[in-house]
Design a protein around this motif. Structure first.
Motif, PDB file in Angstrom:
ATOM      1  N   LEU A 184      16.971   5.771   7.621  1.00  0.00           N
ATOM      2  CA  LEU A 184      15.814   6.289   7.881  1.00  0.00           C
ATOM      3  C   LEU A 184      14.447   6.721   6.957  1.00  0.00           C
ATOM      4  O   LEU A 184      15.475   7.929   7.392  1.00  0.00           O
ATOM      5  CB  LEU A 184      14.772   6.069   9.346  1.00  0.00           C
ATOM      6  CG  LEU A 184      15.648   5.294  10.306  1.00  0.00           C
ATOM      7  CD1 LEU A 184      16.285   5.634  12.014  1.00  0.00           C
ATOM      8  CD2 LEU A 184      14.532   4.221  10.646  1.00  0.00           C
ATOM      9  N   ARG A 185      12.918   5.996   7.141  1.00  0.00           N
ATOM     10  CA  ARG A 185      12.764   7.139   6.233  1.00  0.00           C
ATOM     11  C   ARG A 185      10.857   6.055   6.432  1.00  0.00           C
ATOM     12  O   ARG A 185      10.878   5.385   7.424  1.00  0.00           O
ATOM     13  CB  ARG A 185      12.452   6.289   4.491  1.00  0.00           C
ATOM     14  CG  ARG A 185      11.620   6.992   3.357  1.00  0.00           C
ATOM     15  CD  ARG A 185      11.267   6.014   2.099  1.00  0.00           C
ATOM     16  NE  ARG A 185      10.965   6.556   1.270  1.00  0.00           N
ATOM     17  CZ  ARG A 185       9.677   6.133   0.691  1.00  0.00           C
ATOM     18  NH1 ARG A 185       9.459   4.449   1.598  1.00  0.00           N
ATOM     19  NH2 ARG A 185       8.713   6.620  -0.419  1.00  0.00           N
ATOM     20  N   TYR A 186      10.695   8.275   6.570  1.00  0.00           N
ATOM     21  CA  TYR A 186       9.427   7.607   6.760  1.00  0.00           C
ATOM     22  C   TYR A 186       8.132   8.646   6.245  1.00  0.00           C
ATOM     23  O   TYR A 186       8.894   9.597   5.385  1.00  0.00           O
ATOM     24  CB  TYR A 186       9.234   9.073   8.150  1.00  0.00           C
ATOM     25  CG  TYR A 186       9.802   8.498   9.711  1.00  0.00           C
ATOM     26  CD1 TYR A 186       9.797   7.890  10.156  1.00  0.00           C
ATOM     27  CD2 TYR A 186      11.790   9.265   9.330  1.00  0.00           C
ATOM     28  CE1 TYR A 186      10.701   6.922  11.423  1.00  0.00           C
ATOM     29  CE2 TYR A 186      12.278   8.940  10.610  1.00  0.00           C
ATOM     30  CZ  TYR A 186      11.781   7.976  11.570  1.00  0.00           C
ATOM     31  OH  TYR A 186      13.044   7.254  12.427  1.00  0.00           O
ATOM     32  N   LEU A 187       7.470   8.696   5.713  1.00  0.00           N
ATOM     33  CA  LEU A 187       6.258   8.534   4.983  1.00  0.00           C
ATOM     34  C   LEU A 187       4.970   8.896   5.847  1.00  0.00           C
ATOM     35  O   LEU A 187       3.981   8.444   6.927  1.00  0.00           O
ATOM     36  CB  LEU A 187       5.673   8.115   3.835  1.00  0.00           C
ATOM     37  CG  LEU A 187       6.544   7.471   2.836  1.00  0.00           C
ATOM     38  CD1 LEU A 187       5.507   7.005   1.555  1.00  0.00           C
ATOM     39  CD2 LEU A 187       6.897   8.790   2.072  1.00  0.00           C
ATOM     40  N   ILE A 188       4.599  10.156   5.970  1.00  0.00           N
ATOM     41  CA  ILE A 188       3.812  11.605   6.849  1.00  0.00           C
ATOM     42  C   ILE A 188       2.991  12.122   6.145  1.00  0.00           C
ATOM     43  O   ILE A 188       3.109  13.099   5.212  1.00  0.00           O
ATOM     44  CB  ILE A 188       4.481  12.382   7.557  1.00  0.00           C
ATOM     45  CG1 ILE A 188       5.952  11.492   8.592  1.00  0.00           C
ATOM     46  CG2 ILE A 188       3.134  12.801   9.258  1.00  0.00           C
ATOM     47  CD1 ILE A 188       6.830  12.039   9.631  1.00  0.00           C
ATOM     48  N   ARG A 189       1.084  11.932   6.485  1.00  0.00           N
ATOM     49  CA  ARG A 189       0.261  12.131   5.650  1.00  0.00           C
ATOM     50  C   ARG A 189       0.025  13.991   6.378  1.00  0.00           C
ATOM     51  O   ARG A 189      -0.707  13.487   7.619  1.00  0.00           O
ATOM     52  CB  ARG A 189      -0.736  11.732   5.560  1.00  0.00           C
ATOM     53  CG  ARG A 189      -1.605  12.463   4.401  1.00  0.00           C
ATOM     54  CD  ARG A 189      -3.309  11.833   4.433  1.00  0.00           C
ATOM     55  NE  ARG A 189      -2.413  10.787   3.060  1.00  0.00           N
ATOM     56  CZ  ARG A 189      -2.195   9.757   2.478  1.00  0.00           C
ATOM     57  NH1 ARG A 189      -3.300   9.186   3.694  1.00  0.00           N
ATOM     58  NH2 ARG A 189      -1.925   9.026   1.634  1.00  0.00           N
ATOM     59  N   ARG A 190      -0.133  15.084   6.394  1.00  0.00           N
ATOM     60  CA  ARG A 190      -0.555  15.677   7.435  1.00  0.00           C
ATOM     61  C   ARG A 190      -3.067  15.417   6.881  1.00  0.00           C
ATOM     62  O   ARG A 190      -3.051  15.085   6.796  1.00  0.00           O
ATOM     63  CB  ARG A 190      -0.838  17.673   6.365  1.00  0.00           C
ATOM     64  CG  ARG A 190      -1.589  17.907   7.107  1.00  0.00           C
ATOM     65  CD  ARG A 190      -1.059  19.672   6.920  1.00  0.00           C
ATOM     66  NE  ARG A 190      -1.652  20.937   8.597  1.00  0.00           N
ATOM     67  CZ  ARG A 190      -1.260  21.932   8.473  1.00  0.00           C
ATOM     68  NH1 ARG A 190      -0.623  21.598   8.545  1.00  0.00           N
ATOM     69  NH2 ARG A 190      -2.306  21.925   9.758  1.00  0.00           N
ATOM     70  N   VAL A 220       1.211   8.484  10.107  1.00  0.00           N
ATOM     71  CA  VAL A 220       2.131   8.064  10.025  1.00  0.00           C
ATOM     72  C   VAL A 220       1.866   6.841   9.084  1.00  0.00           C
ATOM     73  O   VAL A 220       1.240   5.883   9.519  1.00  0.00           O
ATOM     74  CB  VAL A 220       2.888   7.845  10.836  1.00  0.00           C
ATOM     75  CG1 VAL A 220       3.816   6.755  10.708  1.00  0.00           C
ATOM     76  CG2 VAL A 220       3.312   8.781  12.128  1.00  0.00           C
ATOM     77  N   LEU A 221       2.332   6.766   7.205  1.00  0.00           N
ATOM     78  CA  LEU A 221       2.474   5.929   6.743  1.00  0.00           C
ATOM     79  C   LEU A 221       2.883   4.812   6.797  1.00  0.00           C
ATOM     80  O   LEU A 221       2.393   3.945   6.000  1.00  0.00           O
ATOM     81  CB  LEU A 221       2.118   6.641   5.319  1.00  0.00           C
ATOM     82  CG  LEU A 221       1.043   7.951   5.076  1.00  0.00           C
ATOM     83  CD1 LEU A 221       1.136   8.302   3.476  1.00  0.00           C
ATOM     84  CD2 LEU A 221      -0.639   6.959   5.401  1.00  0.00           C
ATOM     85  N   ASP A 222       4.365   4.870   6.457  1.00  0.00           N
ATOM     86  CA  ASP A 222       5.307   3.488   6.633  1.00  0.00           C
ATOM     87  C   ASP A 222       6.594   4.409   7.251  1.00  0.00           C
ATOM     88  O   ASP A 222       6.732   5.483   7.861  1.00  0.00           O
ATOM     89  CB  ASP A 222       5.450   4.021   5.198  1.00  0.00           C
ATOM     90  CG  ASP A 222       6.687   2.398   5.008  1.00  0.00           C
ATOM     91  OD1 ASP A 222       6.311   2.219   5.419  1.00  0.00           O
ATOM     92  OD2 ASP A 222       7.758   2.663   4.127  1.00  0.00           O
ATOM     93  N   ILE A 223       7.331   3.325   8.049  1.00  0.00           N
ATOM     94  CA  ILE A 223       8.230   3.826   8.557  1.00  0.00           C
ATOM     95  C   ILE A 223       9.655   2.776   7.911  1.00  0.00           C
ATOM     96  O   ILE A 223       8.850   1.601   8.279  1.00  0.00           O
ATOM     97  CB  ILE A 223       8.320   3.747   9.880  1.00  0.00           C
ATOM     98  CG1 ILE A 223       7.657   4.906  10.942  1.00  0.00           C
ATOM     99  CG2 ILE A 223      10.576   4.225  10.619  1.00  0.00           C
ATOM    100  CD1 ILE A 223       7.327   4.841  11.737  1.00  0.00           C
ATOM    101  N   MET A 249       1.056  -1.436  -0.156  1.00  0.00           N
ATOM    102  CA  MET A 249      -0.009  -0.139   0.149  1.00  0.00           C
ATOM    103  C   MET A 249       0.599   1.812  -0.008  1.00  0.00           C
ATOM    104  O   MET A 249       0.608   2.299  -0.755  1.00  0.00           O
ATOM    105  CB  MET A 249      -0.908  -0.206   0.988  1.00  0.00           C
ATOM    106  CG  MET A 249      -1.439   1.042   1.362  1.00  0.00           C
ATOM    107  SD  MET A 249      -2.726   1.290   2.970  1.00  0.00           S
ATOM    108  CE  MET A 249      -2.738   2.464   3.377  1.00  0.00           C
ATOM    109  N   THR A 250       1.624   1.380   1.005  1.00  0.00           N
ATOM    110  CA  THR A 250       2.358   2.405   0.873  1.00  0.00           C
ATOM    111  C   THR A 250       3.666   2.601  -0.291  1.00  0.00           C
ATOM    112  O   THR A 250       3.768   3.547  -0.359  1.00  0.00           O
ATOM    113  CB  THR A 250       3.699   2.610   2.371  1.00  0.00           C
ATOM    114  OG1 THR A 250       4.612   0.851   2.308  1.00  0.00           O
ATOM    115  CG2 THR A 250       2.580   2.144   3.546  1.00  0.00           C
TER     116      THR A 250
END
Length: 78
Positions: free
Chosen positions: A72-78, A62-65, A1-2
């Motif tokens: 480290l990779r973070y995907l964050i949605r407002r 937080v969509l993905d870590i 998904m991410t």
């Protein structure tokens, strides 16, 4: 998904100690529009303790870590 999520903005923070990556992430998130996604890349190993919890505490999703080596990779949605 991410994997299908495309970040609207990228924030690369290398060589900076905590809490700077978490602070910079929250500052960047504040400038995003609702629904936009920020990709954060950092080599700060302690950010795993700060960035996800700070993001959630501010109402962000937080969509993905993920981790690859020291990055480290973070995907964050407002």
């Amino acid at each position: 998904m991410t994997e299908s999520v495309v970040a609207d903005y990228n924030l690369e923070i290398y060589g900076e100690p905590c809490p700077y990556p978490a602070v910079a992430t929250l500052e960047a998130m504040a400038s995003l529009k609702p629904g936009e996604v920020l990709e954060v890349l950092t080599d700060c190993s302690q950010s795993i303790n700060n960035i996800p919890s700070d993001a959630r505490n501010h109402g962000y999703e937080v969509l993905d870590i993920s981790q690859q080596g020291v990055m480290l990779r973070y995907l964050i949605r407002r």
